[in-house]
Structure formats: structure tokens, C-alpha cells
Enzyme design. Sequence first.
Site, PDB file in Angstrom:
ATOM      1  N   GLU A 411     -32.765  12.486 -13.926  1.00  5.45           N
ATOM      2  CA  GLU A 411     -33.297  13.106 -15.152  1.00  5.45           C
ATOM      3  C   GLU A 411     -32.523  14.400 -15.383  1.00  5.45           C
ATOM      4  OE1 GLU A 411     -37.265  14.629 -15.135  1.00  5.45           O
ATOM      5  OE2 GLU A 411     -37.404  14.806 -12.968  1.00  5.45           O
ATOM      6  N   GLU A 420     -26.905  19.263 -20.537  1.00  6.97           N
ATOM      7  CA  GLU A 420     -27.091  19.785 -19.179  1.00  6.97           C
ATOM      8  C   GLU A 420     -26.138  19.071 -18.208  1.00  6.97           C
ATOM      9  OE1 GLU A 420     -31.275  20.072 -18.209  1.00  6.97           O
ATOM     10  OE2 GLU A 420     -31.699  21.236 -20.003  1.00  6.97           O
TER      11      GLU A 420
END
Lengths: 649, 649
Positions: A411, A420
Site C-alpha cells: 500500500e 509516493e
Amino acid sequence: MQKALAEASETTTTTTTTASEADPSATPSLAPEERDRLFQAPFDVTDLYIRTAESCERLVGLSAAWTHLDAESSAERYLAEKVLEKELSWAAHIGVSAIILPELALHSDRFINYARLICRAIHEFSFLQIWLRVAVGGGGGPSSSSGSDPQKAWKNWTTLKQMCGHSARLQVTLILGADLPNGALLNQWFAEPLKCVVVPTSTFTTNSKGYPVLSKAHQHLVRRLLNFTHYFVIEETAAEGPTGLTGHHQKFLRYLAAENPEMSTLEKFAAGYKDYLQSPLQPLMDHLESATYATFEQDPVKYQQYERAIYEALLDRFPPADCSNTVPAEEARNCVIFVVGAGRGPLVDRSLAAADQARRRVKIYALEKNPNAYVTLQRKQSTTWKERVTVVFGDMRYWQPPERADILVSELLGSFGDNELSPECLDGAQRLLKPEGISIPSSYSSYLAPLSSSKLYNQVAALNGIAHFQTPFVVLFDAVDCLYPPQQVWQFHHPNPTVPSDATALARIDNHHNTRYSVNHFQSTNSALVHGLAGYFDAVLYKNVTLSIHPDSHTPGMFSWFPIYFPLKTPILVPEGAVIETHLWRLTSASKVWYEWCLTTEVATTVTNDDTQEDGQSADSDHTPTKPHTNVFSTTIHNLNGSSYWIGL
Amino acid sequence: MQKALAEASETTTTTTTTASEADPSATPSLAPEERDRLFQAPFDVTDLYIRTAESCERLVGLSAAWTHLDAESSAERYLAEKVLEKELSWAAHIGVSAIILPELALHSDRFINYARLICRAIHEFSFLQIWLRVAVGGGGGPSSSSGSDPQKAWKNWTTLKQMCGHSARLQVTLILGADLPNGALLNQWFAEPLKCVVVPTSTFTTNSKGYPVLSKAHQHLVRRLLNFTHYFVIEETAAEGPTGLTGHHQKFLRYLAAENPEMSTLEKFAAGYKDYLQSPLQPLMDHLESATYATFEQDPVKYQQYERAIYEALLDRFPPADCSNTVPAEEARNCVIFVVGAGRGPLVDRSLAAADQARRRVKIYALEKNPNAYVTLQRKQSTTWKERVTVVFGDMRYWQPPERADILVSELLGSFGDNELSPECLDGAQRLLKPEGISIPSSYSSYLAPLSSSKLYNQVAALNGIAHFQTPFVVLFDAVDCLYPPQQVWQFHHPNPTVPSDATALARIDNHHNTRYSVNHFQSTNSALVHGLAGYFDAVLYKNVTLSIHPDSHTPGMFSWFPIYFPLKTPILVPEGAVIETHLWRLTSASKVWYEWCLTTEVATTVTNDDTQEDGQSADSDHTPTKPHTNVFSTTIHNLNGSSYWIGL
């Protein structure tokens, strides 16, 4: 200054009588002595309404309605200027927080001279807010007619903002006319700094019992407005004359304010984040804090989706027919799951739950590079997970595993999907996967659309420094006009067949396959002021199990991600019919990843003069008259070379 | 980097062979090894043309012509990007002053990606200048076609400038095509930073003796260009293939450079001032220096005009029929002339000369507030003028004279007419005049027009500080495109009947009658980038005796005044057909006078999509289809409240 001062408090409804001082349509013809008094003499003691300085902070000044700031006669304008100067100076002296100024006349040549006086007031009085009256919809009095262009009031307001350099102290007093414009034209105002709402008594209708009420459309609008301001003014209109009987009008507005529904728990969670700018996380470069993990883990929906995806993947990887893996066949091989970036372990819990539900034997490796989170993982392993889980301290890009995985669970997604560095991390990790192994997520897409929001723009400007305009922010949009449906800009897929099998070293040498460049076109319907770009993502965890924060397909109840906002240094005006072109780059070097963005608008102009070439013998001949003239208005390229914002690899 | 490096020196003509490396229209299909070398390996020693570091300052780099920075294939673009990166890095390393980069492809979707690379180079290499190739006119090779829009090349260039934030290091290499565009479209380029000119051999024609020559139009253009740059490159075009035989082409250009005519004395005087920004004088607040007076007094024309005006006024004031004043009738009354602001006395000399020529008896008072200039006046009085002249030390606004004047002579005009406070001074002085007395000058007008000039804009930007963009500058325009004929903004008349008879005190209390506000409209023919406003004045000294720096009526040979330039903080793009509206204010307080200005463009857009209202039931009904949509693009109001620039009273 007009003697009535609106006292401002929560859900204040104040009655003023703009018609009581003088008919605003009548030309003022003051006696010379009165004019002299206005020019030279101070305010009379009878002008003093306020007794204590403390009360002033809650007061809002109303400037005189009878002055003609856009009069044709320069003498009248001069008088009006002098009166306004005195009012502003008085308002600043007694310390009211804001002053409500008359509308910009929609079709006056003197418009810009009045605009100058407003700019000047903002420049001169550093604390005073200017709440400019702006009429939406017709029927709101003699000055509220918007003429042939339904956006005229908004356009004049926008011109004023440009002239003032988009000052944050220039704000809106919205006058609700009887005839409301359509949704898109109303939405524009919610992207502006709404501070006060004026409801003329003429906007009310009368119900069967003879009481004043508002139409359904007006009620809906007032409820929306109540989310932004509680300063409401009921104004008796000139046509009726002042009656002083506005108690029932006030009661009706108070009734609407009171019945505004309670917020759900989710809405309460979100309320604190509305329009609040957050810097995006840097989970690869920084170590997240425990509280950040705790917030993530609270999401009621995200981990359900992960559990479903892992469950489906387990069934596909070890189909029911192939029961060799089914519990409790001891000799059967385990399904190996790597949870990479395990944090404090929520995906390990979900993997175990999915395995139990699927009745499949699993062996889980939980990999984490954050030494602090790794402490929690170790405790959970020893107290709860036991031998089913192996916890490993390390970076997924460099770890050398004892075996390869059937399923790789991560994740690493940000508000914009890849922001990210999920692509870089999973490129480095995909060598951990067996040849036909499954990555969860299997793909994700980023979406972009231009947005309008004075509030977001002013918040970035208040941070003081050009670098902030070159930094994306995570923010829950509220006072934002999302002008266009978002468009997909790019996708990432995992595993990625183009990544060499040993990607560990390569990830640091050439990350070119993770660069992206997207050009998107948005056809504007209405004229708009664009303050930046809104970014969203959706992800396929596995097959039909998805996560999405795209407005059209948002996963219900999920609050782990707010959208991302790419600001613009200078708002760009987009005429109706113009094509907005967004340019977004995802770029990379050996040590970092960053975005660059710019926005252009291609404006096709109507050339009113047929002689487009004054002396153009040669030019005329190669000019095709069928093609309209176009010009490109462009912002600068933001965050060039990652100079202000980048994500460390 | 392409191996040919143009050596730059005065009137250099260098031959390069763009076609020799590779046909620019051919797709490069490099072998993998070659591609690897380009990516990873350093330049080969055979790439090294330069032996000494000192010589590099005079060199200009030429980037490879065979790369496809706007290729459709992202792999090709990536290769081109890598090659460009290496070239730029090499150019910066060896320290050339500039690098010539390929044209922006006119119709490519990848245009803006290339633009990003240029912006990046400017951002990354702080000293390197980018000389972008830009083709004007057709026939200049395969890439120089401008398509259906004759301004396309200029528009792309302008988009690039917007994206780079108008960097001063982005400059132009002009490629002269065989077919030149019309005058207005050529003039645009003279407002851009022209650094280099490329003349393809295909642009030459052959004369009767078989030698290469340029057409009359090209010769004229080359002569104009020689005022801006001496970097000329002769380029062999692909169609002919490289011949190396360009000696005659070079000779022809050198011939044109050599025959460039000598400048007149006046032109020599002006040459040092071309595009040089000067702050306007503050003669009322400051005391001028002797050298400044000396420069003024050199003007060969201005004082002739004054003498003529005084002569005509004397004849009118004392007509020939009325011979009572005629010399030598001793008993007749004198004509009283006040020279206010006499400086070092040139107008006293001219008044005496006019009186002698008119055969009129005069009594002159020379009033001066500058104690230093007054010393000179005293000496002249005692040595030359004697009893015909009385010298007085004082300010014309407060002096109490022993008698009143028939003629009041002053020279208080600035480049914009009123900008050295002539109105305020003469208001204060007009009480010195007899009821039917004559003021010389009797009136003056100010004129304004939008202008385009990257050079002036960049010079203001280099001063570093927003205040400089809010200050008008006196400047002799050279690299300027004066886009429109100037329009009158306002006038002042003297004596002014509305000024009260005792204006001494009033001048300090209320100067409102000297405020002005002018709105002017300019209809643009071509698309233009406006960098500010050009200001001029003309004055009526007396009846038909005038002074003018208005371009259409400039007093021949007069050089006392250069025009004034009001800058804009951000250049504003004006599409063809748009209406430019200039707003200029002359404002005043008790202690100062200042200008504020802003510029708006009203752009009428062509709405290509007929469904202009998506859900507009109410909006559609009050929308008149005959009126086009218009949007107003506006600058901020400059110098609000005189915050950056003012003239002290």
C-alpha cells in the site's frame, strides 16, 4: 458612512434599509454647504453609532448607497470618491473588520476608476476587508441586471481581482436576486471568498398564510451558503419602501439555519480538513510516525478492499479444483505472500483473514524499512501471528529473500497514485515475485482537471514564497469549483514486463520507464479563473476490486486519501469556448522524482475588424480566412527541474 | 554538438552546413552501440574544436540539427533530450556565451515538451544564453513554413517566453526566408532580443554576372538588422547540398555592412541614449546640476521656437499700430516679461533677442528658486543684461512681485508634458500675470500608446525590485515596436480661468483641478505582447509656434526630450482583433503628484461549441446570441497611491 451598521455574529440576520437614506437611482444634488461639510468637516457626533471599541471587531461597515462612484460627471465622481475616502478612513479608525461596498456598475466606463478606489483601500488599510456587493440573478433591484451576458457580474468581479493582484482581502457580499442562474454559474461563486449574503425582501414570495418564504431553489442555495457564512442581511428594497417589518423574513432564514442537518461521523472527521493544505507524505525518504499509521488504519473501507483482493487472488492462484493447498492438507505447499512496506501490520492481519476465509495455507513475509514500525511488527509476530508470519527489516528494493512470492501486497499509493513512489518501489520489488505472481495493486491511474478556488490560492500565497506555488498539496476540496470532469493522465502496471529481472541496481541508474508526459484538453463552457489542477487516482487492487478517489467513482466511505492540488503562481483567465491544455510531467533523476506542470489556454478570437492586415500584401495571400485566429496564453512551467518539490528515492 | 561552431566577432559571417551531418528531415536510426555512446559515453576527442579557454567567450555553440526534440515517438524524443542535455552541459563546461537551438516545431503537440527543455536549460545554466532559431518568411527550408497564420512563428516564440517567465537569456536567431512578411510582422522582431541572423543560401538570388545577391527588401532588412547585431551566418541549405562555396555570399553581406551610412552629429548624440533608462527629473523638488542645464541649453531648436513665440506674443501684445512701445519712444510703457524658472538664463537671452527683433521695449524679471543657478543669473545680469533684467531669487508659487507681467515665459515641461509639475507651478504663478497676459507655453497635451519591447522590459526587470515596474522612465526608443499611433490623453491650458485669483495657498490645499483620468482604446491588428506604455507630449508655445516629441509631428532636430516609458510588471498578450484599453490617472495630494496606470484587453472569443450552456435553462433565455462573448484580461493597477513613484510638490 451609512448609519446602519450590520452587527455580525453567528447566524446574524440584520435588516438594513438601503432605500431610506436616498433613492440610489436619484442623482444627489447637495447644497454647497452640505458638500463642503462632506469634504472638509469631520463626521458629526450623530454619525457615531458605536460606544465601545471592543464591539467594533464584530461590526461590519456599510458604505453609503447614495454616492455615485461611477457617475458620468467627474464632479459627482469626485464627491463620491471623497465620501468613500472618509468612510474608509472612519471604518479603519473605529476598527470594524470589514466594510461592504457598492456593486461595480456592470456597464459603466467609470467601472475601472471605482476599481482603483477599491484597490487603493486594500493597499492603504492593511487590516480592513472589502466585502464587495455582487448581484447574482435578476430581480434583485435596479442595479442587479446582468444584461446580455449571464456571467457579467462574475467577469467584472474577476477583472477587479486581476487589477488588485488577487488580494485575499477582497471578498464577496452576494445579493440573491429573485431569478437564480443555472448551476454552473452559481458554483463559480462558491470558489470565491463568500463573506456575506444579502437577501432583498423582494426575493421572498408569500405563502398561503401570508408569510414571506423563499422558493425551493433559493432555500437550497441558502443551505449551501450557510456552510460558508452566517452573515445574512435582509434588505428592504426600494420598490416597497422601508417598512421596518422584516421580522418574519428573519424568522424564515433562522429556520433554514436551524434545520441544517447534523453531520455524519465521517463528515465530522472530514470537517477539520476542509480546504486545509497538507504537504504530501514522503514515506520512502522519511519514516512515518505512529499516529500517521494509526490514522491510516482507521479507514473502514480500504482494508476490506485489500482483504477481498487478497481473497480473490488466493482463489485464482490456488483454484478450488487444485485442493492441494486447502487446509488442513499438511503436505501441500504454502501460498507465499510478501507484504512489502508492512507498517504496523494491518495488511498482514488482512492477508491472514483472507487466507482463513479462502481456506488456503499461507506463509507471509512482512517487510518493513521503518525501524520504529518494525518494533510493532515484531511484537505482533511473537504474540499473535506466530509461525505463519516472518517479519523482515529492510528495503523492498534491496532485500534478498529466501524464496519468491505468489502474491506481493503493498500500500504505497498517494493521493495522485504514483506520488509516493509506488512505481519505483514495486519495480525494485518485482524480482521478489514468481513468474506468474500477482501484485496487489495490479495497476493505478492518475487523473487531472483544472479547478477554481480563490481560497486555496490565497492560502498558498499566504505561505509567502514562490516555492509553495510549485508544490502540490493534499487537500479536501470545499470552497472549490471543480470546473471539468477529470481526465486520465497516465497509468502504472505491476508487475511491469519492461523492467529487467534484476531491477535493484537499475532503479538507481535509469528510471526512464517511469517518466510520464501527459497533455490533456478541456473545453471550457463558461468563463473561468483557473487557480490550479486537481489530482485524483484510482487503483485496481485485483481484477474488479478497486480503490478510487475519482469524484465519479469514489469508493464509498473511504477517507484515507484526499485529492491533490497543483497550484498556479498566477491564476489564469479562461474565456468561454477556449481550450485549456494541461501539461504534466513526471520526471526522474538518479535520486529523486518530481512533477512539472503548466497550463495553456488556446483562445480563438473574433476579429471584429475585417482588415486584419493593414499593409499585408504577402500576409493576406497565405492567410486562410476559414481558420480563426488563435493565441496561446500560458503559465510558466512550475517546479522546473524539481527545484521546489521532489520526492526522494 | 554539431561540430561547426560559429566564431563570433564584429560583422562575422560564418558558413555552416546544417545538411552535412544528417538530413534533418530523415529519421535518425542509430545503431544500439551509437545510441549507448550518446547516452553514456563522454564526447570523443574528435568533438573538441576549441584549444584555448579564452577563445570560448567569443564562440557560439550550434546544437545538432538531426535530433528530433518534437518527434512523435517518445523513444526518439528521449534520445534527442539526452543529446541536448549533453550538448548543453558541454557548452556550459567550455564556456561559450550562447548556444543556438533548433526552431520550435510550429504544429507539433510535443512543442511544449521541447519548450520545457529550453526553460530547464535557462534554469540550470545561469550564464548560457539560448539563441533560438526562428524563421521569418517562407522559403527558408523545410521547417520554416508558417502555415496559415503568418504570425505563427512569433506566437510560438511568445508562448515559449511566457513559459520561461520572460527570461532575458532567451534570445532570437532570425532565419531570413526568401519571402518576407509585411512591415508590421517584421517590426515585431525588432522588439525581441535579436542576437544572430541566419541567411540561407537559398534566400540569395543571382545577379546578371552570376554572383549571389539579396533582393532590395532583403537588403533593407539586413541594414536594419545590422543596427542590432553583427552575428550573421550563411547557411547552405539542404536542397543544394553542401558546397563550401559561400565566399561570394559572405562578400555580399560584408558589402552591406560596410556601406551602412555614417551617423549625423544628432544621431551620434542620440546613439549613447538608445534604450537607456533614465529616471525623470524632479526639478521642483531637487535642484538641477549645472551639467543638466548645459545639456538643455545645447538644443539647437527648442530656444529658437521660444524666441519665435516671444516675438509673436510681443507683436500681438503691442501691435505695430500701437507704436507707443516701439523703440526708442522713451516715455512708452515697457512690456513686462517674467521668465519663471530661469535656470542659467537662456530664455532671458531669447526674450531680449525677440524684443530686439520686434523692436519692443521690455522689462524682464528672471525668477529662479535654485540658489546655485541664481549665482549664474546674477553674474549675467551684472555683466550682460544690465538694467533690462531684474533677477529674483524665489519660488514662482509664492513670490510677491512689484508689478504684473504681460508675458509669462517658462520651460517646465517634461517628456510627458505635465510630469515635471508645470501645471502646479504655473497655477501658482498665473496670479503674476495681467488679466489679458500671455503664458508661453499656452497649452500642452500628453499622448499615450502601448508598446512592445523585450529589451526595455528586461532592463527594468534587471533593476530587481517591483518598484521599478511602477516608475516611468525617460528613454530613447530603439528596440521597440510602437504598435499603435499615440492618442491624446489630456491637456493643460495656461492661464487657467478655473484657478482662483490667489492660487498660492490653494495649490497646497486642493489641487483637484489638475487631476486627470483618461481611458483610451486601441484596436489591435496583429497579435502583440505589450510591455508598457509609450508617452509623448506636444506643446503650443504661442499660437502656431509649437514643440512636439509626438512621433508624427516631432519638431525637427530637437533633442531635449526623449519619450517616457510606463512599464508593466507582466507583459500582456493581446490577440489580433482585441481592444486594448489603457487607463491612466494623474493624481495629487497636498504634497505630491503621481501617475497610476493599468491596461486591459477585451477579448471577444469565438465559441466553437454551440452548446455554450450545459444546463442553462434560465441562462440561455437571457443570453443574446448576437453579442459575442468577451473577457477582460487586466494588469494590476501600477503605482497605487503613488507608492513607488511620485513627483514632490
